[in-house]
Design a protein around this motif. Structure first.
Motif, PDB file in Angstrom:
ATOM      1  N   GLY A 125     -47.942  32.562  12.075  1.00  0.00           N
ATOM      2  CA  GLY A 125     -48.958  33.568  11.785  1.00  0.00           C
ATOM      3  C   GLY A 125     -48.985  34.655  12.836  1.00  0.00           C
ATOM      4  N   THR A 126     -50.177  34.958  13.359  1.00  0.00           N
ATOM      5  CA  THR A 126     -50.304  36.012  14.367  1.00  0.00           C
ATOM      6  C   THR A 126     -49.651  35.633  15.678  1.00  0.00           C
ATOM      7  OG1 THR A 126     -52.438  35.141  15.105  1.00  0.00           O
ATOM      8  CG2 THR A 126     -52.477  36.791  13.361  1.00  0.00           C
ATOM      9  N   GLN A 127     -49.348  34.337  15.866  1.00  0.00           N
ATOM     10  CA  GLN A 127     -48.725  33.865  17.105  1.00  0.00           C
ATOM     11  C   GLN A 127     -47.215  33.667  16.931  1.00  0.00           C
ATOM     12  OE1 GLN A 127     -50.609  33.458  19.965  1.00  0.00           O
ATOM     13  NE2 GLN A 127     -52.235  34.347  18.734  1.00  0.00           N
ATOM     14  N   LEU A 128     -46.614  34.366  15.960  1.00  0.00           N
ATOM     15  CA  LEU A 128     -45.237  34.095  15.579  1.00  0.00           C
ATOM     16  C   LEU A 128     -44.275  34.140  16.759  1.00  0.00           C
ATOM     17  CD1 LEU A 128     -43.216  33.580  13.324  1.00  0.00           C
ATOM     18  CD2 LEU A 128     -43.001  36.032  13.031  1.00  0.00           C
ATOM     19  N   ARG A 129     -44.477  35.054  17.704  1.00  0.00           N
ATOM     20  CA  ARG A 129     -43.542  35.191  18.812  1.00  0.00           C
ATOM     21  C   ARG A 129     -44.162  34.756  20.132  1.00  0.00           C
ATOM     22  NH1 ARG A 129     -38.882  38.789  18.067  1.00  0.00           N
ATOM     23  NH2 ARG A 129     -38.633  39.106  15.831  1.00  0.00           N
ATOM     24  N   LYS A 130     -45.002  33.790  20.079  1.00  0.00           N
ATOM     25  CA  LYS A 130     -45.591  33.243  21.302  1.00  0.00           C
ATOM     26  C   LYS A 130     -44.635  32.231  21.910  1.00  0.00           C
ATOM     27  CE  LYS A 130     -49.466  30.351  22.830  1.00  0.00           C
ATOM     28  NZ  LYS A 130     -50.687  29.646  22.385  1.00  0.00           N
ATOM     29  N   GLY A 131     -44.432  32.295  23.217  1.00  0.00           N
ATOM     30  CA  GLY A 131     -43.557  31.331  23.872  1.00  0.00           C
ATOM     31  C   GLY A 131     -42.134  31.830  23.988  1.00  0.00           C
ATOM     32  N   PRO A 132     -41.222  30.978  24.461  1.00  0.00           N
ATOM     33  CA  PRO A 132     -39.851  31.403  24.726  1.00  0.00           C
ATOM     34  C   PRO A 132     -39.003  31.584  23.475  1.00  0.00           C
ATOM     35  CG  PRO A 132     -40.078  29.069  25.133  1.00  0.00           C
ATOM     36  CD  PRO A 132     -41.463  29.579  24.845  1.00  0.00           C
ATOM     37  N   VAL A 133     -39.434  31.048  22.345  1.00  0.00           N
ATOM     38  CA  VAL A 133     -38.661  31.111  21.110  1.00  0.00           C
ATOM     39  C   VAL A 133     -39.605  31.338  19.940  1.00  0.00           C
ATOM     40  CG1 VAL A 133     -36.819  29.597  21.935  1.00  0.00           C
ATOM     41  CG2 VAL A 133     -38.810  28.604  20.853  1.00  0.00           C
ATOM     42  N   TYR A 134     -39.041  31.570  18.778  1.00  0.00           N
ATOM     43  CA  TYR A 134     -39.888  31.714  17.605  1.00  0.00           C
ATOM     44  C   TYR A 134     -39.151  31.191  16.378  1.00  0.00           C
ATOM     45  CZ  TYR A 134     -37.133  35.897  16.500  1.00  0.00           C
ATOM     46  OH  TYR A 134     -36.120  36.765  16.205  1.00  0.00           O
ATOM     47  N   THR A 135     -39.904  30.919  15.319  1.00  0.00           N
ATOM     48  CA  THR A 135     -39.331  30.375  14.101  1.00  0.00           C
ATOM     49  C   THR A 135     -38.790  31.504  13.237  1.00  0.00           C
ATOM     50  OG1 THR A 135     -40.906  28.557  14.147  1.00  0.00           O
ATOM     51  CG2 THR A 135     -39.793  28.984  12.054  1.00  0.00           C
ATOM     52  N   GLU A 136     -37.526  31.387  12.825  1.00  0.00           N
ATOM     53  CA  GLU A 136     -36.920  32.400  11.964  1.00  0.00           C
ATOM     54  C   GLU A 136     -36.959  32.002  10.493  1.00  0.00           C
ATOM     55  OE1 GLU A 136     -33.577  34.915  14.366  1.00  0.00           O
ATOM     56  OE2 GLU A 136     -32.922  33.115  13.349  1.00  0.00           O
ATOM     57  N   ARG A 137     -36.619  30.751  10.205  1.00  0.00           N
ATOM     58  CA  ARG A 137     -36.483  30.305   8.827  1.00  0.00           C
ATOM     59  C   ARG A 137     -37.156  28.948   8.641  1.00  0.00           C
ATOM     60  NH1 ARG A 137     -32.788  33.921   5.906  1.00  0.00           N
ATOM     61  NH2 ARG A 137     -32.583  35.620   7.415  1.00  0.00           N
ATOM     62  N   GLY A 138     -37.400  28.585   7.406  1.00  0.00           N
ATOM     63  CA  GLY A 138     -38.058  27.316   7.161  1.00  0.00           C
ATOM     64  C   GLY A 138     -37.616  26.670   5.859  1.00  0.00           C
ATOM     65  N   LEU A 139     -37.778  25.375   5.800  1.00  0.00           N
ATOM     66  CA  LEU A 139     -37.579  24.573   4.593  1.00  0.00           C
ATOM     67  C   LEU A 139     -38.866  23.784   4.406  1.00  0.00           C
ATOM     68  CD1 LEU A 139     -35.683  23.254   2.387  1.00  0.00           C
ATOM     69  CD2 LEU A 139     -35.148  21.534   4.133  1.00  0.00           C
ATOM     70  N   TYR A 140     -39.553  23.964   3.283  1.00  0.00           N
ATOM     71  CA  TYR A 140     -40.867  23.342   3.145  1.00  0.00           C
ATOM     72  C   TYR A 140     -41.153  23.002   1.690  1.00  0.00           C
ATOM     73  CZ  TYR A 140     -42.161  28.152   1.911  1.00  0.00           C
ATOM     74  OH  TYR A 140     -42.217  29.397   1.331  1.00  0.00           O
ATOM     75  N   LEU A 141     -42.214  22.224   1.495  1.00  0.00           N
ATOM     76  CA  LEU A 141     -42.684  21.853   0.169  1.00  0.00           C
ATOM     77  C   LEU A 141     -43.952  22.627  -0.151  1.00  0.00           C
ATOM     78  CD1 LEU A 141     -42.213  18.016   0.540  1.00  0.00           C
ATOM     79  CD2 LEU A 141     -40.824  19.510  -0.907  1.00  0.00           C
ATOM     80  N   LEU A 185     -33.815  28.574   4.763  1.00  0.00           N
ATOM     81  CA  LEU A 185     -32.971  28.401   5.938  1.00  0.00           C
ATOM     82  C   LEU A 185     -31.753  29.317   5.911  1.00  0.00           C
ATOM     83  CD1 LEU A 185     -32.968  24.503   6.313  1.00  0.00           C
ATOM     84  CD2 LEU A 185     -34.237  26.175   7.682  1.00  0.00           C
ATOM     85  N   ALA A 186     -31.300  29.714   4.737  1.00  0.00           N
ATOM     86  CA  ALA A 186     -30.120  30.570   4.586  1.00  0.00           C
ATOM     87  C   ALA A 186     -28.900  29.944   5.248  1.00  0.00           C
ATOM     88  CB  ALA A 186     -30.394  31.962   5.154  1.00  0.00           C
ATOM     89  N   ILE A 187     -28.614  28.705   4.911  1.00  0.00           N
ATOM     90  CA  ILE A 187     -27.442  27.995   5.426  1.00  0.00           C
ATOM     91  C   ILE A 187     -26.387  27.965   4.333  1.00  0.00           C
ATOM     92  CG2 ILE A 187     -26.567  25.759   6.225  1.00  0.00           C
ATOM     93  CD1 ILE A 187     -29.225  25.231   7.509  1.00  0.00           C
ATOM     94  N   ASP A 188     -25.200  28.406   4.670  1.00  0.00           N
ATOM     95  CA  ASP A 188     -24.123  28.398   3.686  1.00  0.00           C
ATOM     96  C   ASP A 188     -23.896  26.989   3.154  1.00  0.00           C
ATOM     97  OD1 ASP A 188     -22.049  30.922   5.294  1.00  0.00           O
ATOM     98  OD2 ASP A 188     -23.597  31.117   3.785  1.00  0.00           O
ATOM     99  N   GLY A 189     -23.746  26.882   1.859  1.00  0.00           N
ATOM    100  CA  GLY A 189     -23.505  25.596   1.231  1.00  0.00           C
ATOM    101  C   GLY A 189     -24.761  24.928   0.729  1.00  0.00           C
ATOM    102  N   LEU A 190     -25.934  25.435   1.114  1.00  0.00           N
ATOM    103  CA  LEU A 190     -27.203  24.894   0.637  1.00  0.00           C
ATOM    104  C   LEU A 190     -27.900  25.947  -0.202  1.00  0.00           C
ATOM    105  CD1 LEU A 190     -28.609  23.126   3.842  1.00  0.00           C
ATOM    106  CD2 LEU A 190     -27.244  22.136   1.995  1.00  0.00           C
ATOM    107  N   PRO A 191     -28.345  25.618  -1.401  1.00  0.00           N
ATOM    108  CA  PRO A 191     -28.962  26.626  -2.274  1.00  0.00           C
ATOM    109  C   PRO A 191     -30.279  27.139  -1.698  1.00  0.00           C
ATOM    110  CG  PRO A 191     -29.245  24.424  -3.194  1.00  0.00           C
ATOM    111  CD  PRO A 191     -28.308  24.280  -2.031  1.00  0.00           C
ATOM    112  N   ASP A 192     -30.419  28.448  -1.650  1.00  0.00           N
ATOM    113  CA  ASP A 192     -31.653  29.066  -1.182  1.00  0.00           C
ATOM    114  C   ASP A 192     -32.664  29.176  -2.311  1.00  0.00           C
ATOM    115  OD1 ASP A 192     -30.547  29.427   1.325  1.00  0.00           O
ATOM    116  OD2 ASP A 192     -29.808  31.445   0.865  1.00  0.00           O
ATOM    117  N   GLY A 193     -33.895  29.470  -1.925  1.00  0.00           N
ATOM    118  CA  GLY A 193     -34.930  29.742  -2.913  1.00  0.00           C
ATOM    119  C   GLY A 193     -35.753  28.522  -3.278  1.00  0.00           C
ATOM    120  N   GLU A 194     -36.521  28.655  -4.353  1.00  0.00           N
ATOM    121  CA  GLU A 194     -37.447  27.613  -4.802  1.00  0.00           C
ATOM    122  C   GLU A 194     -36.798  26.786  -5.899  1.00  0.00           C
ATOM    123  OE1 GLU A 194     -41.885  27.455  -6.830  1.00  0.00           O
ATOM    124  OE2 GLU A 194     -41.352  29.127  -5.505  1.00  0.00           O
ATOM    125  N   MET A 195     -37.031  25.492  -5.847  1.00  0.00           N
ATOM    126  CA  MET A 195     -36.442  24.592  -6.842  1.00  0.00           C
ATOM    127  C   MET A 195     -37.355  23.393  -7.053  1.00  0.00           C
ATOM    128  SD  MET A 195     -33.413  22.988  -4.458  1.00  0.00           S
ATOM    129  CE  MET A 195     -33.113  24.612  -3.722  1.00  0.00           C
TER     130      MET A 195
END
Length: 283
Positions: free
Chosen positions: A200-216, A230-240
């Motif tokens: 959220g508003t703290q997206l870039r807090k700390g030494p690193v930040y989250t770029e991509r996610g895999l969630y339900l 996640l945008a990893i080659d070989g794994l289907p992107d999007g909602e399923m």
């Protein structure tokens, strides 16, 4: 979850935690009296008895994830505020089990409480007895694992990975861990870092930040779908849908994160950080 290095000063927790904790406790007690303009209260209404489907849920969860990973009638309290008794505490050991448990909970109409190390100060990681339906705690602690990407410039993590554990594992790569939280010595999870430290508003807090996610995601009708960003080659992107294809995707991500985080995975290569698009997995 995929996070990357960023150049920034580390955040530090200041004094005054006791005073803040007292104020939050007062707010917790008074929140039940607050009323929104529509007449809806800010907290859950009085508790309701479980339905027949909800009473049978613990047995269903045992069949899905194993009897030893499901406990009934577990009382919990937050680090500062919040307390209650969960209809069940589920400790899935794989992404597949976590997804199946969530789908069963959604079908039964219970409140689901995702939980990391329960180090948060807001009370959001524990059930509440005053809720309008039974709660099931879905613990992430067994979902630990990570994979170094692009020589350690990025790391793919499961939600239950401890921030302190990850920091120690990444030390050999000259990396810091996921988030800078005041409770880092208690080894909170990466999932908590996303929720409270770098989301959220703290997206870039700390030494690193989250770029991509895999969630339900659970729809208003209780349908559970898998969302892969996640945008990893070989794994289907999007909602399923959470069918065999979706479960197979979860299993592959789990296998990828089974390697030690400190061991850089040479076959994984990325584009430049400023134009990051896809990762490449080994065949």
């Amino acid at each position: 979850m995929l996070f990357t290095r960023r150049a920034a000063q580390l955040a530090a927790a200041g004094a005054g935690g006791v005073g803040v904790g007292w104020a939050l406790a007062q707010l917790d007690r008074s929140s039940h009296e607050r009323v929104l303009p529509s007449g809806t209260r800010t907290c859950c209404d009085a508790a309701h008895p479980p339905t027949p489907r909800q009473r049978a849920l613990a047995a269903e969860l045992r069949a899905l994830v194993g009897a030893e990973r499901v406990s009934e009638g577990v009382a919990q309290r937050g680090s500062r505020i919040g307390r209650g008794t969960a209809l069940a505490l589920v400790q899935p050991a794989s992404l597949r089990d976590a997804a199946l448990a969530l789908r069963a909970c959604a079908a039964a109409g219970v409140a689901v409480v995702p939980q990391g190390a329960n180090t948060g100060l807001t009370g959001g990681s524990v059930p509440r007895d005053e809720c309008d339906r039974p709660s099931v705690v879905l613990s992430m602690r067994r979902l630990a694992g990570s994979a170094a990407v692009d020589g350690g410039e990025r790391v793919l993590c499961l939600a239950g990975t401890g921030i302190a554990d990850l920091g120690r594992a990444l030390g050999a790569l000259g990396r810091e861990s996921h988030s800078t939280l005041g409770s880092v010595f208690l080894n909170p999870t990466v999932g908590a870092g996303v929720a409270f430290g770098s989301g959220g508003t703290q997206l870039r807090k700390g030494p690193v930040y989250t770029e991509r996610g895999l969630y339900l995601a659970v729809s208003e009708h209780g349908d559970v779908r898998l969302v892969n960003e996640l945008a990893i080659d070989g794994l289907p992107d999007g909602e399923m849908p959470l069918d065999e294809r979706g479960l197979a995707l979860l299993a592959r991500v789990q296998r990828l994160c089974a390697q030690p985080a400190g061991a850089a995975a040479e076959p994984l290569r990325t584009a430049a950080a400023v134009s990051y698009t896809h990762l490449t997995l080994p065949t």
